[in-house]
Design an enzyme around this catalytic site. Structure first.
Site, mmCIF file in Angstrom:
data_model
loop_
_atom_site.group_PDB
_atom_site.id
_atom_site.type_symbol
_atom_site.label_atom_id
_atom_site.label_comp_id
_atom_site.label_asym_id
_atom_site.label_seq_id
_atom_site.Cartn_x
_atom_site.Cartn_y
_atom_site.Cartn_z
ATOM 1 N N GLY B 31 0.794 -1.228 0.000
ATOM 2 C CA GLY B 31 0.000 0.000 0.000
ATOM 3 C C GLY B 31 0.821 1.270 0.000
ATOM 4 O O GLY B 31 0.284 2.353 -0.199
ATOM 5 N N CYS B 243 -25.800 -13.153 -20.721
ATOM 6 C CA CYS B 243 -25.425 -14.443 -20.151
ATOM 7 C C CYS B 243 -26.194 -14.767 -18.873
ATOM 8 O O CYS B 243 -26.038 -15.842 -18.306
ATOM 9 C CB CYS B 243 -23.927 -14.507 -19.868
ATOM 10 N N CYS B 271 -18.330 -12.964 -19.763
ATOM 11 C CA CYS B 271 -19.650 -13.083 -20.383
ATOM 12 C C CYS B 271 -19.611 -14.139 -21.518
ATOM 13 O O CYS B 271 -20.478 -14.994 -21.615
ATOM 14 C CB CYS B 271 -20.092 -11.721 -20.921
#
Ligand code: ZN
Lengths: 265, 292
Positions: B31, B243, B271
């Site tokens: 981070g 889908c 998808c």
């Protein structure tokens, strides 16, 4: 027995300044300043511009590092010299135990953040994580500085100068700091606005038992707010004592000039 | 075919070493924004030069690269970055998330769960989450150093005060391993939970701002919120019209000028795979789509 003697008997100093000096090259910023501040006490520092009072305040609040001297604060774990304290610790103290009210509210506010966000910032900085409670405290504090609750979501830029200054005060006091530094808190405001702000400050000092150090060139401010007074000239303290004593019976020639309003700054 | 005018993956070895050092430092301090000397790349900054440099420093000849932009493999940005590495590194490319060893992305985390050994490289425009309220770089660095993060909650407070709810829907700030507050790049907050505890290595590159940061595998990442306004990863309340997926992030697509619209997975690979597997949405046709 004076109020000060009683405090001396009762408590340790909250804040002790010993032999503090700050030079700009060979020029004196402030030199050899020492004083104690007791809990609940308000100290006024007066002098003309260039007298060193602003330099002194910056050194006291940790914005400037003094060349010599100690600035000892009675922290939760006992007296500590804030000059040699680690920066992380000093900054943590500055947003919890200390507060700083700037002359220009723009220096002390976040102008792009709502009034509520400004007041809530210190709460969030010390871990407040409940929006409803933060907002509740913000509304409470806006009320205490006479800002209507329905202005809570307005930005400071929509406020008058006096309102901005009151907002800055609320933003500083919301976490109940143990020591408040104020730099010309009424400076730059119209006379009528100054009077209202002074009145408000006096109420807060009385109700909250604030410990504060107020730098000003305005003797009316210290007359109303300060228990004790320090007069500075050319970087040095030329006289100090109880406010009424100093103002009503000045000993130093410079203080006599100040009080007689010959010097209007 | 590799273009021999360039070193492997375009950057010279010294530059790649320098970038790898920044990446390793980033992985060691999850981070934390590591400064690096960003190089000129043969593409404009808005095209993800930070991500491209990170990818270039990670690529080996046996890697399989996938590049997505807003979840799609076939947008101009994704296609040109993919071609760039095909030309300069000669590596294999894919659109299938599970086949890729390195995935460079802009604005999405793939729906398909990532696995051990994969690297996800994010293109980051603005790496500094505190920039919104504190423009001074010296001050924001100090705030990270001293963990002074109250300002992040001021931002969320302002959101609720103005909109009644935390309206931030992209770039939603997170805290990494309880220490550094990090900008996850402009992914939708729907993707935020996928940042946490991922088996993949996640690397973030900001070219113009010259910063790299990282999440090593299985890093704890928490989205900031308030007790009474908890973080909610939101998406359009629909299923994919092609889908039928109920749990994927959807794009709204205008289908005609009579106000017709449909919702489809933003992750085109996800998808397509679902349709190939026989899933059919409200407006989809499994057979036609799958045989394309
Ligand atoms: Zn779909």
């Amino acid at each position: 027995m004076t109020m000060m003697d009683r405090k001396l008997d009762a408590e340790h100093p909250l804040f002790q300044v010993q032999g503090l000096s700050k030079y700009y090259g060979s020029r004196i910023g402030c030199a050899d300043v020492s004083f104690d501040l007791y809990p609940g006490e308000v100290l006024g520092i007066v002098g003309e511009s260039g007298s060193g009072k602003s330099t002194l305040l910056s050194c006291l609040a940790g914005h400037l590092t003094p060349d010599t001297g100690r600035v000892i604060f009675d922290t939760a774990v006992g007296p500590r010299d804030t000059v040699i304290m680690a920066e992380a610790e000093r900054r943590r103290m500055a947003r919890t135990d200390w507060a700083f009210v700037h002359q220009n509210p723009r220096d002390g506010l976040r102008m792009g953040v709502s009034a509520g966000g400004n007041v809530g910032e210190r709460l969030m900085a010390i871990g407040a994580r409940h929006y409803g409670e933060i907002r509740g405290q913000a509304i409470d504090w806006l009320g205490r500085v006479e800002i209507a609750a329905d202005r809570i979501d307005d930005r400071p830029s929509a406020f008058s100068g006096g309102m901005q200054q009151r907002l800055q005060i609320a933003r500083n006091l919301v976490t109940a700091p143990r020591l408040v530094f104020m730099d010309e808190p009424t400076g730059g405001l119209d006379v009528s606005v100054q009077a209202r702000l002074l009145d408000l400050l006096r109420g807060l000092v009385r109700d909250l038992g604030l410990s504060a150090i107020i730098v000003t060139h305005d003797l009316a401010v210290v007359r109303l707010l300060a228990d004790r007074l320090m007069v500075m000239k050319d970087g040095r303290v030329v006289e100090q004592g109880l406010t009424d004593q100093v103002l009503d019976d000045p000993q130093h020639a410079y203080t006599q000039l100040l009080v007689s309003s010959v010097l209007q700054v | 075919m590799t273009d021999q005018a360039y070193n492997f993956a375009y950057l010279d070895e010294q530059t790649k070493r320098m970038i790898r050092r920044a990446i390793l430092k980033g992985i060691a301090v999850p981070g934390y924004q590591v400064p690096f000397a960003s190089r000129e790349m043969p593409m404009p900054y808005g095209w993800g030069t930070g991500g491209v440099q990170v990818t270039a420093a990670c690529l080996t000849p046996v890697d399989v690269l996938k590049v997505i932009d807003q979840g799609a493999d076939d947008t101009t940005n994704a296609v040109s970055i993919r071609k760039f590495f095909q030309r300069t590194a000669g590596i294999a490319v894919t659109e299938a998330t599970q086949e890729a060893t390195i995935i460079q992305t802009r604005h999405r985390i793939p729906e398909t769960s990532l696995t051990t050994g994969q690297i996800l490289v994010y293109q980051v425009p603005i790496p500094e989450p505190l920039r919104f309220l504190e423009p001074r770089e010296t001050e924001t660095r100090k705030m990270h150093e001293l963990e002074e993060y109250g300002l992040m909650h001021v931002k969320l407070y302002e959101d609720i005060a103005r909109h009644g709810t935390i309206a931030t829907s992209y770039d939603y700030p997170v805290k990494v391993e309880g220490r550094y507050v990090m900008d996850p790049s402009p992914i939708p907050k729907f993707d935020n939970p996928k940042l946490s505890d991922s088996p993949a290595i996640q690397l973030f590159g900001a070219g113009r701002e010259q910063r790299i940061y990282a999440l090593p595998p299985y890093t704890n990442v928490v989205s900031l919120d308030f007790d009474d306004h908890p973080f909610q990863p939101s998406k359009a309340p629909h299923d994919c019209d092609l889908c039928g997926a109920a749990d994927s992030y959807l794009d709204e697509v205008i289908t005609d000028d009579q106000g017709g619209r449909m919702f489809v997975c933003s992750d085109t690979d996800f998808c397509r795979s679902r349709r190939a597997a026989g899933h059919v949405g409200r407006l989809g046709s499994a057979a036609v789509e799958a045989s394309e």
